[in-house]
Design an enzyme around this catalytic site. Sequence first.
Site: not given
Length: 382
Positions: A56, A59, A119, A221
């Site tokens: 992720s 992202k 997320s 993140k």
Amino acid sequence: MKRLIALVLAVAGSMSALAQAPQPPEVAARSYILMDLSSNKVLAEREADAPNDPASLTKLMTAYLAFNALKEKKLTLEQKVPVSVRAWSERKGDPSLMFIDTTMTPTVDELLHGVIIQSGNDASVAIAEAVGGTVENFVAMMNRQAQAWGLKNTSFTNPTGMTQPGHRSSARDIAVIAMHIVKDHPEYYPLYSIKEYKYNNIKQDNRNLLLRRDPTVDGMKTGYTDAAGYCLVASAIRDFPNGKRRLVSVVMGTASREARATESQKLLNWGFAAWDAIKLFDAGKPVATVPVWKGVAKEAKLGAAGPVFVTMPKGEGDKLQTKVERTDPLVAPLPKGQRVGTIKVSTTGGVPVAEVPLVVMEPVEQAGIVGRAWDALRLWIK
């Protein structure tokens, strides 16, 4: 004929050679990197260019392109986005969700919260379709942006980070994406510091454990897949006597949520403790005033486009020298921002530390015909 003029502006401290760079701590991760964003210096790294499954962390690029669309007024935060079957279908494969469905029309602002804090893979697909029209178009945009930044070890096949053949990135490339979010979109960066978000009556915590452990950490993140292991981009900003200083760490392939937080904290604390950020020049402050030919003004102020920082091992900041190299003669017109040379920073032992473009700080218009003719004669005689 143009010639190169060099001027040493400052020499400070001892003439001894620079001490060796501090040794980083042991980091239990497949790969990692630690960067000082004030000087864009890499403080520590291991296997930072090795292609990995980014999970992720993908992202970050998804959100960056959404921020671009907002800046370019192609989207608004209040704009409602229909949820496609494709976005809803993400719930079939992964528990990382915002929990949107085809009966809903979340706003762009809500979807960004879903992408960044929760997320959500479903939110990422919905944002991708809002920005690119289709997921395929959006993925092409992701790869064009990566190429524009020179990310040699990055290739995207989806906006979510789900494991697929050809979907890869590296710790260094991920750090570059994070840096661009911080510097290009400071108005949206605070989204990364939000600790929890509730949508559709489902409240979810931000998986970045450092947001609750270290008050100086304000992003960014997390990521996890079986192939990637546990990954984390962490960003912290701390106050120092010469101003605020931001470090960004990327760890990829750790063993657990706890491990990615612990290893990231270890890197950040070491970076702040073992290195100093030295401000050499303030924004808007000229470093040299030099003659100009054929201009309405006889001199031009030259300097850097912004503040100049360099990062040095703790206590080694007095072993620097700064040299300005510029072309001569400078002939008007000289627009503001035109590059006319280089500011070179090195240790007093001659080890290069940084190079910064030397630019014109205030425009110099061209003189009238008489002034230009007179200076042309003087140059010819010279």
